[in-house]
Design a protein around this motif. Structure first.
Motif, short mmCIF file in Angstrom:
data_model
loop_
_atom_site.label_atom_id
_atom_site.label_comp_id
_atom_site.label_asym_id
_atom_site.label_seq_id
_atom_site.Cartn_x
_atom_site.Cartn_y
_atom_site.Cartn_z
N GLN A 192 0.84 -1.24 0.05
CA GLN A 192 -0.05 0.07 -0.10
C GLN A 192 0.85 1.21 -0.04
O GLN A 192 0.57 2.18 -0.87
CB GLN A 192 -0.89 -0.15 1.35
CG GLN A 192 -1.65 1.35 1.35
CD GLN A 192 -2.91 1.13 0.30
OE1 GLN A 192 -3.91 0.66 0.90
NE2 GLN A 192 -2.73 2.11 -0.55
N ILE A 193 1.90 1.25 0.86
CA ILE A 193 2.81 2.33 1.18
C ILE A 193 3.52 2.65 -0.30
O ILE A 193 3.84 3.76 -0.80
CB ILE A 193 3.65 2.36 2.15
CG1 ILE A 193 2.96 2.39 3.27
CG2 ILE A 193 4.75 3.52 2.14
CD1 ILE A 193 3.86 1.90 4.71
N ILE A 194 3.99 1.43 -0.84
CA ILE A 194 4.71 1.55 -2.19
C ILE A 194 3.83 2.47 -3.33
O ILE A 194 4.16 3.17 -4.05
CB ILE A 194 5.42 0.28 -2.56
CG1 ILE A 194 6.48 0.05 -1.53
CG2 ILE A 194 5.94 0.22 -4.17
CD1 ILE A 194 6.97 -1.36 -1.91
N PHE A 213 8.56 -5.46 -3.94
CA PHE A 213 9.67 -4.44 -4.34
C PHE A 213 9.57 -4.32 -5.57
O PHE A 213 10.00 -3.28 -6.48
CB PHE A 213 10.80 -4.80 -3.75
CG PHE A 213 11.05 -4.79 -2.22
CD1 PHE A 213 10.81 -3.45 -1.75
CD2 PHE A 213 11.21 -5.90 -1.61
CE1 PHE A 213 10.97 -3.70 -0.14
CE2 PHE A 213 11.48 -6.01 -0.25
CZ PHE A 213 11.32 -4.82 0.50
N VAL A 214 8.91 -5.12 -6.49
CA VAL A 214 9.14 -5.27 -7.97
C VAL A 214 8.33 -3.85 -8.58
O VAL A 214 8.91 -3.33 -9.74
CB VAL A 214 8.12 -6.34 -8.54
CG1 VAL A 214 7.91 -6.17 -9.96
CG2 VAL A 214 8.87 -7.41 -8.22
N MET A 274 19.72 0.25 -7.40
CA MET A 274 20.57 -0.92 -6.68
C MET A 274 20.05 -0.86 -5.27
O MET A 274 20.07 -2.01 -4.89
CB MET A 274 21.87 -0.05 -6.71
CG MET A 274 22.59 -0.13 -8.07
SD MET A 274 24.49 0.17 -7.78
CE MET A 274 24.07 1.80 -7.94
N LEU A 275 19.55 -0.06 -4.61
CA LEU A 275 18.94 -0.11 -3.30
C LEU A 275 17.64 -1.34 -3.38
O LEU A 275 17.66 -2.13 -2.61
CB LEU A 275 18.49 1.19 -2.63
CG LEU A 275 19.50 2.16 -2.34
CD1 LEU A 275 18.75 3.18 -1.89
CD2 LEU A 275 20.37 1.21 -1.33
N ILE A 276 16.99 -1.07 -4.24
CA ILE A 276 15.67 -1.89 -4.50
C ILE A 276 16.13 -3.43 -5.04
O ILE A 276 15.59 -4.36 -4.31
CB ILE A 276 14.85 -1.48 -5.62
CG1 ILE A 276 14.23 -0.05 -5.20
CG2 ILE A 276 13.45 -2.57 -5.89
CD1 ILE A 276 13.43 -0.14 -3.63
N ALA A 327 14.16 -12.60 -7.50
CA ALA A 327 14.86 -11.30 -7.84
C ALA A 327 15.48 -11.48 -9.16
O ALA A 327 15.49 -10.53 -10.16
CB ALA A 327 15.82 -10.92 -6.82
N LEU A 328 16.44 -12.51 -9.40
CA LEU A 328 17.05 -12.65 -10.85
C LEU A 328 16.18 -12.74 -11.88
O LEU A 328 16.29 -12.35 -13.23
CB LEU A 328 18.06 -13.87 -10.68
CG LEU A 328 19.19 -13.70 -9.96
CD1 LEU A 328 19.98 -14.97 -9.67
CD2 LEU A 328 20.01 -12.41 -10.06
#
Length: 904
Positions: A113-115, A160-161, A184-186, A198-199
């Motif tokens: 929700q925040i993202i 985080f996508v 880079m952080l994400i 992630a990959l």
């Protein structure tokens, strides 16, 4: 004014939804009667609970846990961030793990929700972002990941996508170094949440950038994004390096095909109602993506195309093409569906000219499409708590009795029907017991051992099953009777094998049977004498039929010494390798000349690097194929043999015959040509066998093949190895073990880990720890710490260099654009000055020639000075970074323009 009002309402809705929906999630899940749900959920809860209990003991990063798979490294092969979040939730829940699970689900909702709200504010559409934040959590594919699969680590990773795609999109359009830092952080957060997922999403980003390149010419920026991914992976080196070393063997797992799905199932909104563990992408999302491709703007079209292509790549048809690509065993592509769904929602946010009522219609369509998937949240509604469910399971499966009887370790042999729930029921709680099994066998050192136990159960090699249970330290064994291949007949043979190995039958109910090892009342280890040893990746299959063959974990023949192998009567080579062919051949020669029988399977003979042929000690293998069954086998000792047909699924039998045998013991005829399939080589003790007869015997138990294998191996299938059981003492302390053994060379039944360190000699035998007599203190150290630190250090250094280069490049490009615009202004200023000079030329040129030349010279000097001053003088640039963005008439969420929008 409208923008501020939209932002205010967005904040209000965000706060209300965070509080209200979090409360409703808690209330619905706690009474749904099926939580925690999902195939993998208990594995992740086990890790989080183990981390929480370690933190309570002031061990903030547990390296080793003894409860599952004879000992595992719980935070090594699955990224640790999700386990940390679960542990924090359990801490907040006062140690109540199941309440912590609900809190974890709420954390994922709030994070999403925040993202999405932040993305909405970024794109000046806060209300749309806020509503998408609510919709996002309840998308069918996200419900599937969190509640149907129970993959808590992946569910955290895909949160985080959206930020990853926004960061990449912003950088490709604006070329700002700050966007690379954000990427880079994400990326680091995603890698530490679930490295594999992630990959895969990095690959999806690559696909998106390739498609977007048709709309924006930015090849250099694409390269920089990939450099950012690589640097992020290096920065996480302290975690990723140990994960890659001795990690998943994807080729051996061969599970990639399970991560593709029929496209008709993926898009069928009704199929998920009957088959609740099917991945449903969303027909509504596909419809929106197709419409976006046809009528949206240049920013949304690449996102929609990428989403549709990603969806097609997850189909079973695509797998037929993808599986021929090197490394395809790692492409579990159904896991990119959350990324594809993310792109569709982002495309709607980036679609500025979309009419208000159409956007509302799309939202309602997605909501309606998601409603059937909410079963995983509201469940049965019977309010049955997880503790009650596990207690009932324990009583039905004899787990309760096993926990009371167990002195060391339990083997629950159910072929995975109970999944992680059965393993968790055995190990959870203050009176939990250690297990031979667990969940996620691919993360365990003894994963291969447990796979063979399952094979022995399903293929009725019960002598092997119980003998190896003793080796693995299981004094208590639970058998699921429904997994017996031939019903009551199989159970009779099961009882005989258990009695033969020393297990007493104690309990039975309608589905389960319980055995306990007689004469064992404490921790124990074993010493076993085998008559034969098998070396190679496929040697284990014959060990199941001949349990007197010892399995090994090292597949390289020349890694063994003559002293090690000369202790056995027979050495069986199947699927072996060598680093040096001459050394391997010399070892076989020496063994055979000293009375050791060496049996070499033609199908498992390595290919020579130079000649590209299967040749060893002068004998060469040649390929041949049979349909449905072998031809008549002509043997020297047993006469003609007419074997049974090949089993279902093996109608095409591709195998090898032999050339160069010194003594031929068996032949076949193919097209009237006599071909040898077994015999001896340089001497009678070097025996070759072809046609893959050992595997044929394993799957059929054909009597003719059994005679051949008895002659070849020099032993009978029913013979067990000699085994002695010794009591041992095992105690654990912070990051360590202490083992007291009465004899040398004792197999402890504890899984050998590459993080074990001791001042005394310790060894490994078929993935299990071997110690000598006396007290052995073993320290557990962080795996490959120095290598990981070096990788992280290199990543940080490269990150600094890369960011300096990108910042310098950005400044240079910006100044180049500013200088170009200033030069254009200078050229425009020159035009009126020249015209004015022409107008002031006197009519009598002859009389005023000198005066005209003087004026022209002064004018030229003034222009040159003006240009020099403008180029060299320090002054504030006329343009800021926003000037290089595309000029967007962005709507404030539901304030979406019908035409050109007036800005406040």
């Amino acid at each position: 004014m409208k923008s501020k009002l939209s932002g205010f309402f967005a904040i209000l809705i965000t706060c209300a939804s965070l509080a209200g929906i979090s409360f409703l999630l808690y209330e619905f899940i706690v009474v749904n009667g099926i939580y925690p749900s999902g195939e993998d959920v208990f594995y992740h809860l086990f890790r989080g609970d183990a981390l929480y209990k370690s933190i309570v003991k002031r061990d903030y990063y547990p390296l080793y846990n003894t409860m599952w798979y004879n000992g595992i490294q719980p935070l090594r092969y699955i990224a640790p961030l999700s386990a940390l979040v679960i542990a924090l939730c359990e801490m907040y829940a006062g140690g109540q793990l199941y309440i912590a699970y609900i809190y974890y689900c709420i954390v994922l909702f709030c994070l999403g929700q925040i993202i999405w709200t932040a993305i909405g504010f970024k794109k000046r559409r806060p209300l749309t972002g806020t509503i998408f934040g609510i919709i996002w959590f309840f998308l069918p594919i996200n419900i599937y990941v969190l509640f149907s699969q129970g993959n808590l680590a992946m569910a955290l990773c895909v949160c985080f996508v959206p930020l990853l795609f926004v960061g990449v999109s912003e950088y490709l359009q604006n070329n700002r170094t700050s966007s690379l830092v954000f990427i880079m952080l994400i990326s680091i957060l995603m890698i530490l949440s679930h490295t594999g997922v992630a990959l895969l999403h990095f690959l999806l980003v690559w696909l998106y950038m390739l498609i977007q390149r048709f709309f924006f010419q930015n090849r250099r920026r694409i390269t920089k994004v990939f450099i950012s991914f690589f640097i992020s992976f290096l920065i996480c080196g302290i975690y990723t390096v140990p994960t890659l070393i001795n990690g998943y063997d994807f080729e051996k797992l061969d599970k990639a095909g399970n991560y593709f799905q029929n496209i008709l199932i993926t898009l069928n909104p009704l199929y998920r109602i009957d088959v609740k563990d099917a991945a449903y992408f969303g027909l509504s999302l596909l419809l929106i993506a197709v419409l976006g491709i046809l009528v949206s703007n240049h920013k949304s079209i690449p996102m929609c195309i990428t989403a549709v292509v990603a969806l097609l790549l997850t189909s079973s048809t695509s797998y037929l093409m993808i599986k021929i690509i090197p490394g395809s065993e790692m492409l579990w592509l159904i896991r990119i569906l959350p990324g594809a769904a993310t792109l569709v929602l982002l495309a709607l946010i980036y679609w500025e000219k979309l009419r208000k009522w159409i956007l509302v219609f799309f939202m309602l369509l997605i909501v309606a499409d998601s409603i059937p998937s909410l079963y995983w949240i509201y469940g049965n509604g019977n309010a049955r708590q997880p503790g009650e469910r596990l207690l009932e399971l324990s009583e039905k499966t004899l787990i309760k009795e096993a926990r009371e009887l167990c002195n060391q370790r339990v083997a629950l042999i159910d072929l995975g029907t109970l999944s992680g729930e059965g393993a968790f029921a055995l190990s959870n709680g203050p009176d939990g017991v250690m297990e031979v099994y667990g969940q996620k066998y691919e993360t365990a050192v003894t994963g291969d051992n447990t796979i063979r136990l399952n094979m022995a159960m399903s293929d009725e090699y019960f002598d092997y099953l119980f003998d190896r249970c003793i080796t693995l330290g299981a004094d208590t064994v639970i058998i699921d009777k429904e997994q017996a291949p031939y019903g009551e007949k199989s159970l009779i043979r099961l009882d005989k094998a258990a009695e033969k190995c020393g297990y007493d039958f104690l309990y039975e109910n309608s589905r389960y049977m319980l055995y306990h090892l007689a004469g064992v009342d404490s921790y124990f280890g074993t010493k076993t004498k085998y008559d034969a040893i098998g070396i190679g990746y496929s040697a284990y299959s014959l060990s199941l039929a001949f349990p007197n063959i010892k399995e090994t974990s090292d597949e390289y023949l020349d890694h063994y010494t003559y002293e090690e192998l000369s202790k056995y009567k027979t050495v069986y080579l199947s699927g072996f390798y060598y680093e040096n062919r001459i050394n391997a051949e010399n070892l076989v020669k020496k063994l055979s000349e000293n009375g050791v029988r060496v049996v070499i399977l033609a199908d498992g003979m390595p290919e020579d690097r130079d000649t590209r042929t299967k040749t060893f000690l002068g004998v060469t293998c040649n390929i041949i194929q049979f349909e449905n069954g072998y031809p008549i086998l002509y043997t020297e000792d047993f006469g003609e043999m007419d074997c049974d047909l090949f089993p279902r699924g093996y109608s095409k039998w591709i195998t090898y015959y032999l050339n160069g045998l010194h003594s031929v013991k068996g032949t076949i005829y193919d097209n009237n040509i006599e071909l040898a399939f077994f015999g001896s080589g340089i001497n009678e003790n070097v025996c070759y066998i072809g046609l893959n007869i050992p595997f044929y015997y394993y799957i059929t138990r054909d009597s003719h093949a059994e005679k051949i294998m008895q002659w070849v191996m020099g032993m009978e299938p029913s013979v067990l190895p000699e085994k002695e059981i010794y009591p041992i003492q095992v105690s654990s302390f912070l990051n360590g073990l202490m083992i007291n053994s009465p004899v040398d060379g004792l197999n402890t039944g504890i899984a050998y880990q590459d993080i074990f360190r001791s001042d005394r000699a310790i060894g490994e035998d078929n993935n299990l720890l071997v110690v000598d007599s006396g007290n052995t203190i073993i320290r557990v150290v962080y795996p490959y710490l120095m290598e990981g630190l070096i990788a992280t250090g290199i990543g940080i250094l490269l990150c600094m260099i890369f960011l300096v280069y990108c910042t310098t490049s950005e400044i240079r490009d910006r100044e180049g654009r500013v200088h170009k615009s200033e030069l254009e202004e200078i050229q425009k200023e020159e035009e009126p000055v020249s015209e004015k000079a022409d107008e002031n030329i006197p009519e009598n040129e002859a009389e005023n020639e000198t005066e005209l030349d003087t004026k022209l010279d002064k004018e030229t000097d003034n222009l040159a000075k003006m240009e020099t001053d403008k180029l060299n003088s320090p002054k504030e640039p006329k343009y800021d970074l926003k000037s290089f963005d595309l000029d967007i008439s962005s709507g404030d969420d539901f304030d979406i323009p019908f035409g050109q929008r007036n800005k406040d």
